[in-house]
Scaffold this motif. Structure first.
Motif, PDB file in Angstrom:
ATOM      1  N   ILE A 149      12.679  47.719  44.416  1.00 19.46           N
ATOM      2  CA  ILE A 149      13.402  46.863  43.748  1.00 19.46           C
ATOM      3  C   ILE A 149      14.455  46.338  44.232  1.00 19.46           C
ATOM      4  O   ILE A 149      15.588  45.836  43.871  1.00 19.46           O
ATOM      5  N   GLY A 150      15.310  47.418  44.959  1.00 20.48           N
ATOM      6  CA  GLY A 150      16.786  47.176  45.392  1.00 20.48           C
ATOM      7  C   GLY A 150      17.774  46.259  46.113  1.00 20.48           C
ATOM      8  O   GLY A 150      16.419  45.735  46.518  1.00 20.48           O
ATOM      9  N   ASP A 151      18.263  46.622  45.904  1.00 20.30           N
ATOM     10  CA  ASP A 151      19.071  44.583  47.157  1.00 20.30           C
ATOM     11  C   ASP A 151      19.673  46.027  48.248  1.00 20.30           C
ATOM     12  O   ASP A 151      20.067  45.607  49.145  1.00 20.30           O
TER      13      ASP A 151
ATOM     14  N   ARG B 156       5.903  50.156  36.466  1.00 18.15           N
ATOM     15  CA  ARG B 156       6.036  49.041  36.995  1.00 18.15           C
ATOM     16  C   ARG B 156       6.511  47.601  36.079  1.00 18.15           C
ATOM     17  O   ARG B 156       6.526  46.768  36.165  1.00 18.15           O
ATOM     18  N   ARG B 157       6.500  48.032  34.414  1.00 23.79           N
ATOM     19  CA  ARG B 157       6.380  47.113  33.500  1.00 23.79           C
ATOM     20  C   ARG B 157       8.311  47.082  33.123  1.00 23.79           C
ATOM     21  O   ARG B 157       8.924  46.173  33.462  1.00 23.79           O
ATOM     22  N   LEU B 158       8.478  48.294  33.670  1.00 21.01           N
ATOM     23  CA  LEU B 158      10.061  48.268  33.599  1.00 21.01           C
ATOM     24  C   LEU B 158      10.919  47.674  34.261  1.00 21.01           C
ATOM     25  O   LEU B 158      11.635  47.021  35.120  1.00 21.01           O
ATOM     26  N   PHE B 159      10.237  47.582  36.390  1.00 23.32           N
ATOM     27  CA  PHE B 159      10.638  46.567  36.690  1.00 23.32           C
ATOM     28  C   PHE B 159      10.582  45.324  36.766  1.00 23.32           C
ATOM     29  O   PHE B 159      11.598  44.907  36.857  1.00 23.32           O
ATOM     30  N   ILE B 160       9.601  44.824  35.852  1.00 27.68           N
ATOM     31  CA  ILE B 160       9.331  43.511  35.932  1.00 27.68           C
ATOM     32  C   ILE B 160      10.242  43.856  34.973  1.00 27.68           C
ATOM     33  O   ILE B 160      10.530  42.137  35.293  1.00 27.68           O
ATOM     34  N   ASN B 161      10.542  44.130  34.400  1.00 27.68           N
ATOM     35  CA  ASN B 161      11.900  43.334  33.310  1.00 27.68           C
ATOM     36  C   ASN B 161      12.908  44.144  33.791  1.00 27.68           C
ATOM     37  O   ASN B 161      14.205  43.315  33.310  1.00 27.68           O
TER      38      ASN B 161
END
Lengths: 322, 354, 338, 503
Positions: free
Chosen positions: D207-209, D178-183
Motif C-alpha cells: 500500500i505504500g507510496d 486486508r480490510r484495514l488496507f481497503i479502509n
C-alpha cells in the motif's frame, strides 16, 4: 558475602542520599541540643525505632511485591495483650510467647489468603484484618476486666524484654540486628527474596516463570505478622504491661519508614538497608524535636514536611540515575 | 443448591453474631424498668470509663430500677455527638455525658435541651451553664499531690532544685486547669523556685509516654518530679525511668525522682504501694461520680432537680499516695471504684518480686 | 416505557449497586426486628445527619477513586477548615487587626484553604509524581498539626456569633438545611458522574490512562481538579461540622478519611479505578451508619462493632470482586457469541 | 519537493545521555501513504511522538502545510489535524462505543455533555468499515480489529489531515489486515495523508507510496515505492536494498530441514477442547520444530496456553509417554514444557530487574548452591547467555527496561532456555523485533532442535513458519485444518485456502 552486600548499596543512589540526610540531621542536632550527641541518647533512639525496624524489614518485602500490610499495628497490639493475658493466667512465659507468635501468624495467613488467593486489594484486606484484630485485642483486655493488662502479671514477665545481653546491650537492639541481617539475607540470598522482587516487578511474568506467587505473598504476610506479633510480645514485656491501643498508627509509621527508605509502593525495588536509614531519620526527627521541646502540633507538621522532602529528594536522585 | 445452603448459613451466622456479642437482651426485659437512662463515656478504651459505666449500670438498676444504654464516645467529637443524637432518638428519659472538651459538652447540652431531654455533664464544665454538672474535685487533689510531691522531694534532697516535667493529652485546656496546671501550682506553693521544664504529649498511652519520657530525660536529666495526666502516662514515665536505671525509691525516700499520675487504677496503686518504686501519688473517683450521675438523672426525671439550671455536684477525687494512705484504704478504694477482687498487698508483693 | 429505559432498569437491577441496596434494606429489617429502639423516624434522621459529611466528601472521593487516586488528607482538611472558620468568625485575624468576619466571608476563605490543600495534593501527585497514598498521608499530618497549632489544641466555644449554627441545625419547611445541601450536592455529583465531561474523563483515566492521555485529555489537570474539588468539599464539610455542633474543634475528623474510603469501597468503586457510582457511595455511607447505629441500639459493645466492621469490609469486597468477575465473564461470552 | 505537505528539516531530539534523532530531513506529500521503516531504536517512534506533540523537539524544524509546526501538546497537534492510531489501542474498555468516539472532544455546556450530532456521522463511518459494531456496546466486548475501526473512525471524525498509524497490523489476522488496507485506501482517496509504520515489508509494498528508512537516529533512505518495486523483483520480502538500508546486512530466508528423530514422540495431544478450541490432536517429535499458523483468533495462542497449563481443557496430553493429570504452569514446567509468552512486556520480562536477575527466574536452581543464591554462579549463567545469544547490553547489571525490544526478547528466551526444558513453546517469538534480531532468534531455535529439543512456534507470519518449521499445523477457528510437511516448494496459495476455512 560482604562484597555481594556492597554491590546493591553502590548501585542504589538513594541510599547515600539518605545517609547524607542523616548526617546533616546529626550535625544540626548536635549543635542545637547539648544532650543530643550522647551514647545514652543514641541508645534511646535505637530502642524507640527498634520495633519499627523489625516490623518494617518484613513489611518492606511485602511492599517490594507491590502489596502492603496495614494490620501490623493491630497484630502488634493483639499479640501483646494475648501474651499478657496468657502469662497472667498461668501459662509459662516461653510457652505463651510461642503460642502468641503462632496466633499472630494466623493473622498473616488471613491476610495472605485474602490478598494472595482471593486477590483482594491489600489496602482493604489488611484494613479489615486491622479492625478485627484490634477489636479482639480490646475484647481480650475487657475479658480480663479492664482496658489494659498489668496487674497480676508474673514476676518474670519483664525479664525477657528488659534482658541485657552481656549485661550491656538491650535485647531489643540484638533483635534489631538479627532482623536486619535476616531480612538482608532473605532479600539477597534466598529465592524467596528474589521472587519477591520478581512478583513486584511483573506479577504475571513471575507466574508464567513458574513462581508460586500466591505462596510467596502468603509467606511474606505470615512473616510480617510474625514480626509484628513478636514485637508486640517484646514491647509488652519491656514496658511491663499490655494495652490494646498501643499499635495505633504503627502501620502508617511502618509504611512511612519503608517509603523513606526508597521502597516503591508499586513494588519491584527497595532494600532493608533503606528501611534502616528511613527509620533512623524518623527516630532522629522525633528525638530531636522532643529534645528541643518542640510541641506536638509542630511535630505533626514536621513529620509531614519531612516525608515530602525525603520522597522528593529520592525522586531527584532516582531521576539523575536514569 | 450447595451455594444456596452456604449463603443461608452465612446469613444466619451474621444475624446471630451481634446477639452473641451481647446485643438483643433488652427485648424481654426493657419493659420491666421504670426508666431508661443514656450514658456517653469519653472512651471505652480507658479502664476508668469502663468501670464508671459498669458502676452506673449496676447502681441505676438497683436504686432506681433504671436501664442504662451506653454508647461509646470514642474520644471523638462527631462520634460523641452522634451518640447523643441517637440516645435522643431512642427516647431515653435522661442522659449523662463525659467528654474531653467544653465546647463538645455545650453542644451536647444544647442538643438534649432542644429535644427536652434532661442531661448531666461530668468533669468538663460546659461554658453554657444551663444543665446540672458533676465535678470531681480534681483541681484541689492535683494541687495537694503537687505540694506533697514537692515536700517529699525537699525533705529528701533540700539541695536539689525542683524541676518538673509533664505528660499531657496534647493541649486540652481543661486538663491544665484541673490536672497539670493545678499540680504545678501545688509544687510552687512549697517551692516557689520550682521550674516546669517541659510538657509534651503522651497521647494518654503508656508506650508513647515511655518514648517521650526517654527523650525528656535525655534533654533534661535534672528533672525530679514527673506528672502524667493519667495513670497510663505516669506508668509510661516510670517504665522510661526504670530503663535509665532510675525510677527507684529507698523505702519511700525519693532517690531520683517522684512520679505522679491520675485515676487511681489498680495498675497504678500496685506501683504506688511498692516502697521501691518512684511512682507515688495519684487521685481518682469512679464510684461517686457514677452514683452522682445516676442520682442527678433520677432527680431531673422526677423533678427534684431543675433540668435547665446549673447545679454542680462536687465529688471528692480521692488522693492516694504512699505516705499518707494506708494499704487498707487503698484496697477499699479499688474495691469500691474498680470492681477489684484481688488483694492489693499480695499484688504489690508479687510485683516487687520481679 | 421506552426500550432503552427498560434496558437501563434491567441493567440497574442486575448491578452490584442494587444488590448492595438490597443488603442495606435487609440490614434495616434485621435491626428493626432485633431491637425496638431502631425503627423510628428520629433515628433515621440521625442516621442521615451523621452520614452527611461522609456523603459530601464521598462525592469527591468517588471521583478521585475512579481515576485510581485517593485522598487520606480529608479528615485533617475538615479539621483545619472547621477550626479556621470558627476562628475567623469569632476572632478575625488578630495580628493583622482584622475584626471578626461575617460568616459568608469566613466561609469563602475557608473554602479556599480546603482548595489549597487539594491543590498541594494535586501538585505533589501530578507534578512531582508522588504516590497518592504518600502525598496525602503527608498532608494528613501537616493539616492536623496546623489545625491543632492554630488554636493551641483548644476548641473555640465562646463568642460564637449569632446564626453560626443555623446552616447546620435550622430547618426549611421541616427539612433540615443540612439535608437540602447534601441532596443538592449528591444530585449534582450524580449528574456530573453521568452527564458531564469530567465524570466521563475520570472513568477514562482510571480505566485506561494512556487512552485518556492520547485522546487529548489533560490527565494531570483532571486529577488536579478532582483533588481541588475534594478539598473544597472537605472544606465545606468542615464549615458544616462547625455549624452543626456550634463550636470549633481541631480534633474533628480523626479517622474520617478511612470512613470515607470505606464508604466509597463498599459502594463499589474499586481502588484500581475505572468505574464507580455516587449512588453506590451513598449506600456505602448509609450502610456504615446504619450498622453502627443498629449495633449500638442492640447494645453491642464497641469492640465487637470494630470486629464486625472488619468482617463486613472484607465480606463486601469479596462480594464486589465476585460480582465483577461474573458480570464481566457474562458480557464477554455475549460479545463472542454476537 | 514543491508539493511537500510536511517538511522535516534537521530534526534533533536529545534525551539525557541519548540522542534519539540526529538531524533528520525529509518530505511527506499531501494525500500519500508514506511508510516509515527502521529497526527498533532507529528513531521512528521518537519522530512520531514529536509530530504528535507527545515530545518536544530539541532543535530543527517541521512545517505543516507551509507553516511552522511546533505542537505543545497532543491536543495542540490534534487541533492542527494530526491524529494517531497507536499500536497499543487507546480505547477505554469500560466506556461504550459512543462514549469512546467522543472521548477528549466532548461537546459540552457548562461541563455537561451535549448530545453530539457528530456521533451519528462517525457511526456511519464505522459501519462503512464494520457493520457489527453497535453504539451502546461496552468496548471490552469488541475484538482488536473492531477497536481499531473505532479509533480510525475517531481520527477521521476529528477532521484530521494526517493520520499516523503505528504498526496497525501487528495484532490483526490477514483477513483483517486486508480490510484495514481497503479502509486505508479509502482514507487516501479522501485526501488524508497517511504515515504508516510497519515491520512487515510486504505491507509497505502493497500500500505504500513512499518509504523513508530510519537507522540509528538518521534518515538513511527516502524512496518512491514504485521505483523500489521495480528494482526488487517479484518477492518483496527479499528486497535487498531496503533491508540493507535498515540493517546493513542481507537476510536470507530459506528452509533447512532439522534432524528430527521420528521414532521418539515427546508430546502427544489428543482431542483437546475448551472454550476456544475443539478436537485438537497432534504429535511432536524429538528435535522437531513444529509451526502453528493461522489467522489471529484461530486458536494458536490458546493451544500454547493449554499446553503450558494456563487454561483449562478437556482431552489428553501425553508428555514423554506420561499422561498429564495435574494442571497449572508449575506442573507443566516440571514436566519439561516451557513457554515464551506472546506479550513480552507484560508477561515476559522483569523490566526493573537486571539481566543477571532476570535470566535464572524460571529455574532458580541453576544459581543456587546449598539452597542459597550464589552470586558467582549467577554471574556465570548471565554471562553465558549474554554471549550465547549476543544480547547487546552495557553489562549484565543493566536493567532490562533499558534494552531494545529485540534484546528484551532474547532475555526472555534466555530465561526460558535456562529452564533446560525438552519442549519449548514460543508464541510469536519475533513479534516487534527488528530484522537482525529476528534472524538471530531463528538461529537459536534451529540450534535448539539440533540439541535434540523440540520447539513449537506459534506465529502469524507465514514466512517465519515456512522458513523455520519442519511441519506446519494450519489452524482455522479453533480447529486443525491440516498438518503439512514443509518443503522447499511449499504452496502458499494452498495454505491461504486452508486457514481461510477451505480444505
Amino acid at each position: 558475602m560482604l562484597k555481594e552486600l556492597k554491590l546493591p548499596v553502590l548501585r542504589n543512589r538513594q541510599l547515600p542520599v539518605l545517609a547524607g540526610i542523616i548526617l546533616i540531621m546529626i550535625v544540626v542536632l548536635s549543635f542545637m541540643s547539648p544532650n543530643f550527641f550522647k551514647i545514652q541518647n543514641f541508645n534511646n533512639i535505637l530502642l524507640k525505632i527498634g520495633i519499627f525496624i523489625i516490623i518494617a524489614s518484613a513489611a518492606n518485602l511485602i511492599m517490594i511485591t507491590g502489596n502492603l500490610d496495614l494490620s501490623v499495628g493491630a497484630v502488634f497490639a493483639f499479640s501483646g495483650i494475648l501474651h499478657a493475658y496468657m502469662s497472667k493466667h498461668g501459662v509459662p512465659i516461653a510457652f505463651s510467647i510461642g503460642i502468641t507468635c503462632l496466633l499472630a501468624m494466623c493473622w498473616g495467613l488471613l491476610n495472605g489468603v485474602l490478598v494472595g488467593k482471593l486477590k483482594i486489594v491489600p489496602v482493604i484486606a489488611t484494613l479489615g484484618t486491622l479492625y478485627i484484630a484490634e477489636g479482639i485485642a480490646f475484647l481480650i483486655a475487657r475479658a480480663d476486666g479492664g482496658s489494659n493488662i498489668m496487674l497480676g502479671l508474673p514476676g518474670n514477665y519483664t525479664s525477657f524484654g528488659r534482658y541485657m545481653v552481656f549485661g550491656k546491650i538491650p535485647i531489643i537492639i540484638v533483635f534489631v540486628v538479627i532482623a536486619f541481617f535476616l531480612f538482608l539475607f532473605i532479600e539477597r540470598k534466598t529465592s524467596l527474596g528474589r521472587f519477591s522482587y520478581a512478583v513486584g516487578a511483573n506479577r504475571s511474568a513471575a507466574e508464567l516463570s513458574g513462581v508460586n506467587v500466591t505462596k510467596i505473598i502468603m509467606i511474606l504476610y505470615v512473616l510480617c505478622s510474625l514480626m509484628a506479633g513478636f514485637c508486640g510480645v517484646l514491647q509488652s514485656s519491656r514496658v511491663g504491661l499490655a494495652a490494646p491501643n498501643v499499635g495505633r498508627m504503627l502501620e502508617l509509621y511502618v509504611l512511612i519508614v519503608c517509603v523513606m527508605g526508597g521502597t516503591r509502593m508499586a513494588g519491584g525495588s527497595g532494600t532493608v538497608i533503606g528501611v534502616l536509614l528511613g527509620a533512623i531519620i524518623i527516630g532522629l526527627l522525633e528525638n530531636g524535636l522532643n529534645l528541643l521541646g518542640v510541641g506536638h502540633f509542630a511535630q505533626e507538621v514536621g513529620r509531614g514536611v519531612v516525608l515530602i522532602i525525603a520522597v522528593m529528594v529520592q525522586k531527584n536522585s532516582r531521576a539523575v540515575r536514569s | 443448591m450447595k451455594k444456596l445452603v452456604l449463603v443461608l448459613l452465612i446469613v444466619t451466622l451474621a444475624a446471630a453474631l451481634p446477639v452473641f456479642a451481647g446485643g438483643g437482651r433488652e427485648r424481654e426485659s426493657e419493659r420491666d424498668y421504670d426508666f431508661v437512662f443514656g450514658k456517653v463515656p469519653y472512651t471505652f478504651e480507658h479502664a476508668y470509663h469502663q468501670s464508671a459505666c459498669r458502676t452506673l449500670e449496676e447502681y441505676a438498676a438497683r436504686e432506681y430500677n433504671a436501664k442504662v444504654i451506653i454508647i461509646d464516645g470514642e474520644a471523638n467529637a462527631e462520634v460523641t455527638l452522634a451518640a447523643i443524637e441517637n440516645l435522643i432518638a431512642q427516647g431515653v428519659d435522661a442522659m449523662a455525658m463525659h467528654t474531653g472538651d467544653a465546647g463538645l459538652s455545650a453542644a451536647a447540652v444544647r442538643l438534649a435541651h432542644a429535644a427536652n431531654i434532661p442531661i448531666v455533664t461530668t468533669l468538663i464544665r460546659p461554658d453554657i451553664q444551663t444543665a446540672p454538672h458533676i465535678q470531681p474535685m480534681e483541681t484541689a487533689s492535683s494541687q495537694y499531690m503537687g505540694a506533697e510531691a514537692a515536700r517529699q522531694w525537699k525533705a529528701a534532697h533540700p539541695d536539689k532544685p525542683i524541676r518538673v516535667a509533664m505528660l499531657n493529652f496534647g493541649g486540652i485546656p481543661q486538663i491544665w486547669e484541673m490536672r497539670t496546671g493545678a499540680f504545678f501550682d501545688g509544687v510552687k506553693s512549697v517551692d516557689p523556685n520550682a521550674q516546669l521544664v517541659t510538657m509534651l504529649n503522651g497521647y494518654g498511652s503508656t508506650v508513647r509516654s515511655m518514648e517521650v519520657t526517654l527523650d525528656i530525660l535525655q534533654a533534661n536529666p535534672e528533672v525530679n518530679i514527673i506528672f502524667g495526666a493519667n495513670d497510663e502516662m505516669a506508668l509510661g514515665a516510670l517504665a522510661a525511668c526504670e530503663q535509665l536505671g532510675r525510677g527507684k525509691m529507698n523505702d519511700g525516700v525519693p532517690v531520683s525522682e517522684i512520679i505522679a499520675g491520675l485515676d487511681a487504677s489498680s495498675a497504678a496503686l500496685v506501683k504506688i504501694f511498692d516502697p521501691d518504686s518512684s511512682f507515688k501519688l495519684t487521685h481518682g473517683a469512679v464510684r461517686d461520680v457514677a452514683r452522682a450521675e445516676a442520682d442527678t438523672m433520677y432527680g431531673m426525671v422526677t423533678g427534684a432537680i431543675p433540668v435547665k439550671e446549673y447545679f454542680e455536684t462536687q465529688v471528692l477525687s480521692q488522693p492516694i499516695d504512699f505516705w499518707n494512705t494506708s494499704l487498707a484504704e487503698a484496697q477499699r478504694f479499688l474495691e469500691l471504684n474498680f470492681f477489684y477482687t484481688g488483694s492489693l498487698a499480695a499484688d504489690v508483693d508479687a510485683a516487687r518480686s520481679r | 416505557m421506552s426500550t432503552s429505559m427498560k434496558k437501563n432498569i434491567k441493567q440497574f437491577i442486575t448491578s452490584p449497586t442494587f444488590l448492595l441496596f438490597l443488603i442495606f434494606i435487609a440490614l434495616n429489617v434485621y435491626f428493626s426486628l432485633a431491637t425496638n429502639r431502631f425503627f423510628r423516624v428520629n433515628n433515621y434522621v440521625n442516621i442521615i445527619k451523621q452520614s452527611t459529611m461522609i456523603m459530601i466528601v464521598g462525592c469527591g472521593a468517588t471521583f478521585l477513586m475512579m481515576t485510581e487516586s485517593l485522598d487520606l488528607s480529608v479528615g485533617s482538611n475538615l479539621a483545619l477548615t472547621n477550626i479556621v472558620y470558627t476562628f475567623l468568625a469569632v476572632f478575625g485575624i488578630p495580628f493583622l487587626g482584622i475584626a471578626p468576619m461575617p460568616l459568608l466571608l469566613a466561609g469563602g476563605i475557608v473554602i479556599l484553604i480546603g482548595a489549597a490543600i487539594g491543590l498541594i495534593n494535586g501538585i505533589l501527585i501530578t507534578r512531582f509524581k508522588f504516590e497518592p497514598f504518600i502525598a496525602t498521608l503527608a498532608l494528613l499530618y501537616i493539616g492536623r498539626g496546623l489545625a491543632l497549632a492554630t488554636v493551641d489544641g483548644q476548641s473555640i466555644r465562646t463568642g460564637i456569633p449569632d446564626g453560626f449554627g443555623s446552616i447546620g441545625n435550622d430547618e426549611l419547611f421541616g427539612i433540615p438545611y443540612l439535608f437540602i445541601i447534601v441532596f443538592f450536592i449528591v444530585v449534582s455529583f450524580m449528574l456530573l458522574e453521568r452527564k458531564s465531561v469530567l465524570g466521563k474523563h475520570a472513568v477514562a483515566i482510571g480505566a485506561n490512562r494512556n487512552a485518556a492521555f492520547f485522546s487529548g485529555i489533560n490527565v494531570d489537570r483532571v486529577i488536579m481538579g478532582l483533588y481541588i474539588m475534594t478539598g473544597v468539599l472537605a472544606g465545606l464539610a468542615g464549615i458544616l461540622t462547625a455549624s452543626r455542633f456550634q463550636f470549633g474543634d481541631p480534633r474533628t475528623g480523626v479517622g474520617f478519611e478511612f470512613n470515607v474510603l470505606i464508604a466509597v469501597l463498599l459502594g463499589g468503586t474499586p481502588l484500581s479505578g475505572g468505574k464507580g457510582t455516587i449512588f453506590g457511595t451513598m449506600i456505602g455511607a448509609l450502610i456504615v451508619a446504619v450498622l453502627g447505629n443498629g449495633l449500638n441500639a442492640m447494645d453491642v459493645v464497641r469492640f465487637w462493632q470494630t470486629v464486625f466492621q472488619g468482617i463486613i469490609l472484607i465480606g463486601a469486597i469479596i462480594f464486589h470482586s465476585q460480582m465483577k468477575s461474573r458480570g464481566r465473564a457474562k458480557l464477554l461470552a455475549a460479545g463472542t457469541r454476537g | 519537493m514543491e508539493d511537500a505537505f510536511i517538511q522535516v528539516r534537521d530534526l534533533v531530539k536529545e534525551f539525557p545521555g541519548v540522542k534519539a534523532l540526529k538531524g533528520v530531513s525529509f518530505d511527506i506529500r499531501k494525500g500519500s501513504i508514506h511508510c516509515v521503516v527502521g529497526e527498533n531504536g532507529a528513531g521512528k517512534s521518537t519522530f512520531i511522538k514529536i509530530l504528535t506533540g507527545a515530545y518536544t523537539k530539541s532543535s530543527g524544524m517541521i512545517t505543516l502545510d507551509g507553516e511552522v509546526f511546533e505542537p505543545k501538546s497532543i491536543r495542540d497537534a490534534m487541533n492542527r489535524g494530526i491524529s494517531v492510531l497507536y499500536q497499543e489501542l487507546n480505547v477505554v474498555d469500560d466506556l461504550t462505543t459512543e462514549e469512546n468516539l467522543s472521548l477528549g472532544q466532548e461537546k459540552s455546556t457548562l461541563g455537561f455533555i451535549r448530545k453530539n450530532e457528530n456521533t451519528q456521522k462517525v457511526m456511519e463511518t464505522i459501519w462503512g468499515m464494520d457493520q457489527t459494531i453497535k453504539l451502546h456496546m461496552p468496548v471490552y466486548s469488541l475484538s482488536v480489529a473492531q477497536k481499531q475501526v473505532i479509533e480510525i473512525a475517531k481520527a477521521i471524525n476529528s477532521e484530521c489531515s494526517v493520520l499516523v498509524m503505528d504498526e496497525p497490523t501487528a495484532s490483526l489476522s490477514e483477513d483483517e489486515v486486508r480490510r484495514l488496507f481497503i479502509n486505508i485506501k479509502k482514507l487516501k482517496s479522501k485526501g488524508i495523508t497517511i504515515i504508516f509504520i510497519s515491520h512487515k515489508l510486504s505491507e509497505i509494498f502493497e500500500i505504500g507510496d513512499y518509504v523513508t528508512v530510519f537507522r540509528d537516529g538518521h534518515m538513511v533512505g527516502d524512496r518512491e515505492v514504485r521505483e523500489l518495486r521495480a528494482s526488487c523483483g517479484s518477492v518483496p520480502e527479499s528486497c535487498v536494498e531496503l533491508v540493507r538500508m535498515m540493517i546493513g546486512k542481507v537476510v536470507q530466508e530459506e528452509y533447512v530441514p532439522s534432524k528430527v528423530d521420528y521414532s521418539k514422540k515427546v508430546l502427544e495431544v489428543r482431542h483437546l477442547s475448551n472454550r476456544r478450541l475443539s478436537d485438537i490432536s497432534f504429535d511432536l517429535y524429538r528435535g522437531e520444530i513444529l509451526g502453528f499458523y493461522g489467522l489471529v483468533g484461530a486458536g494458536k495462542t490458546e493451544i500454547g496456553r493449554v499446553l503450558f497449563g494456563i487454561d483449562p481443557y478437556d482431552g489428553e496430553i501425553w508428555v514423554n509417554g506420561d499422561k498429564q493429570t495435574k494442571k497449572g504452569v508449575r506442573s507443566a514446567l516440571k514436566n519439561g514444557v516451557a513457554m515464551i509468552p506472546e506479550e513480552r512486556r507484560s508477561d515476559g520480562i522483569f523490566s526493573m530487574l537486571s539481566i543477571r536477575e532476570n535470566i535464572p527466574m524460571m529455574n532458580i536452581k541453576t544459581v543456587l548452591s546449598k539452597g542459597l543464591i550464589s552470586y558467582p554462579k549467577e554471574r556465570k549463567v548471565a554471562d553465558r547467555f549474554i554471549q550465547k545469544m549476543s544480547i547487546a547490553a552495557r553489562d549484565r547489571e543493566q536493567s532490562v527496561v533499558f534494552l531494545s525490544g529485540g534484546n528484551q526478547q532474547k532475555v526472555v528466551i534466555a530465561k526460558c532456555l535456562n529452564r533446560e526444558s525438552d519442549i519449548i513453546l514460543m508464541d510469536e517469538p519475533t513479534r516487534g523485533v527488528d530484522v537482525g534480531a529476528k534472524e538471530e532468534i531463528h538461529n537459536i531455535i534451529r540450534s535448539l532442535s539440533k540439541e535434540g529439543k523440540s520447539v513449537i512456534v506459534f506465529s502469524s507470519e507465514l514466512p517465519e513458519v515456512i522458513h523455520l518449521c519442519d511441519r506446519i499445523v494450519l489452524m482455522h477457528e479453533g480447529r486443525i485444518g491440516e498438518i503439512m510437511e514443509n518443503r522447499k516448494d511449499i504452496d502458499s496459495d494452498h495454505i491461504m485456502q486452508v486457514i481461510a476455512g477451505g480444505n
